[in-house]
Design an enzyme around this catalytic site. Structure first.
Site, mmCIF file in Angstrom:
data_model
loop_
_atom_site.group_PDB
_atom_site.id
_atom_site.type_symbol
_atom_site.label_atom_id
_atom_site.label_comp_id
_atom_site.label_asym_id
_atom_site.label_seq_id
_atom_site.Cartn_x
_atom_site.Cartn_y
_atom_site.Cartn_z
ATOM 1 N N LEU A 158 -23.197 -16.158 -9.720
ATOM 2 C CA LEU A 158 -22.984 -14.709 -9.713
ATOM 3 C C LEU A 158 -23.410 -14.178 -8.347
ATOM 4 O O LEU A 158 -24.488 -14.507 -7.862
ATOM 5 C CB LEU A 158 -23.817 -14.029 -10.809
ATOM 6 N N ASP A 159 -22.573 -13.345 -7.737
ATOM 7 C CA ASP A 159 -22.912 -12.741 -6.451
ATOM 8 C C ASP A 159 -24.136 -11.839 -6.595
ATOM 9 O O ASP A 159 -24.424 -11.346 -7.693
ATOM 10 C CB ASP A 159 -21.735 -11.923 -5.919
ATOM 11 N N PRO A 160 -24.849 -11.585 -5.506
ATOM 12 C CA PRO A 160 -26.044 -10.726 -5.566
ATOM 13 C C PRO A 160 -25.784 -9.349 -6.179
ATOM 14 O O PRO A 160 -26.639 -8.807 -6.879
ATOM 15 C CB PRO A 160 -26.456 -10.611 -4.097
#
Length: 305
Positions: free
Chosen positions: A38-40
């Site tokens: 998951l991206d930040p």
């Protein structure tokens, strides 16, 4: 030794690796991984694999995922979300909901996507975002086929602000789908610049946000860890399970190959998970339907008693 799958709620401004790093310190275990980055800027469900469960990582990533995304029509960015630089803007005052529904229907099924340059997809051994950081935007990005199972629009969510249109969709999809890219594809079909303005992973398999735990909860409730872990078998839930006796379990642990007619009640149309005392010990499959010998896909080392 702690073994199992831990459904964590990843908060914003953390990478998936950050979650793994923190859990290694909290649990004092090195053997920890995750299934599906998951991206930040994205929050939601992140499956953490602990101990021997790291061996089912690939299977966990194939469980299917569901996302809730907010899409912005009227602006495109370098990253396909709000974290990037603005590339193009256009005033959007009124779009019929039927037009949005019409284009989203075209994205259901197997579709072609070109991953964004700001992503972790590797090209020639280097992640795409590493090329971007070096201002090398001419790298050839390979397209991929992904599966979108459904796109449901929340009609009540549609609103306009600062001359842009925002709306929320729930997207059920398979492995490797970039929701940011789905957002830009919707815009392209509407002839509008677009991007993703918010994203939450709301389900993995049949695990929902209600089934997750925060890092703070884990830190404060270490004594409960074994009771909240899912078994590694959860990641294999889409396969057929077949319980074997002790002697056969030992053969499987040794990687012995079998003839398919030794299991007359299994058709092996798909890989089969062999279990002993309800614990997965190996996965076998047929390379070709005409084969007589089964092929070993995975062995999960287990003490057979």
């Amino acid at each position: 030794m702690i073994n199992g799958i831990l459904p964590i709620y990843k908060e914003k401004n953390m990478t998936s690796h950050d979650v793994v790093f923190k859990l290694r310190k909290i649990l004092k275990i090195k053997k920890i991984g995750h299934a599906g980055t998951l991206d930040p800027d994205v929050e939601g469900i992140l499956l953490i694999l602990i101990g021997d469960s790291t061996k089912v990582s690939d299977y966990a990533m194939n469980l299917g995922k569901k996302y809730r995304a907010e899409i912005c029509l009227g602006m495109s960015t370098t990253t396909e979300d709000l974290s990037g630089d603005i590339l193009n803007e256009k005033n959007v005052e009124n779009i019929p909901i039927e037009e949005i529904k019409k284009v989203t229907k075209k994205l259901i099924g197997k579709i072609e996507q070109k991953p964004p340059i700001y992503s972790a997809v590797k090209v020639n051994g280097k992640k795409l975002y590493e090329y971007a950081r070096l201002n090398k935007f001419d790298v050839e990005i390979p397209k991929r086929i992904v599966t979108i199972n459904s796109i449901d629009i929340d009609e009540k969510s549609i609103h306009y602000r600062e001359n842009k249109c925002y709306f929320t969709v729930d997207i059920s999809c398979g492995k490797g789908t970039y929701i940011r890219t789905v957002a830009t594809q919707i815009g392209e079909m509407l002839n509008l610049p677009s991007c993703m303005s918010k994203l939450t992973r709301i389900a993995t398999g049949d695990i929902t946000i209600a089934d997750t735990y925060t890092l703070d909860y884990i830190k404060q409730n270490l004594e409960k860890i074994n009771s909240i872990l899912l078994p590694k078998e959860y990641a294999l839930k889409n396969y057929k399970f077949y319980e074997v006796p002790k002697y056969r379990a030992k053969q499987i642990q040794n990687g012995l190959r079998f003839r398919k007619n030794q299991f007359e009640d299994i058709d092996f149309e798909n890989p089969v998970v062999f279990t002993y005392k309800k614990k997965a010990i190996g996965i076998y499959y047929l390379k070709e339907r005409s084969d007589e010998l089964l092929t070993v896909k995975n062995i999960f080392p287990t003490k057979i008693e």
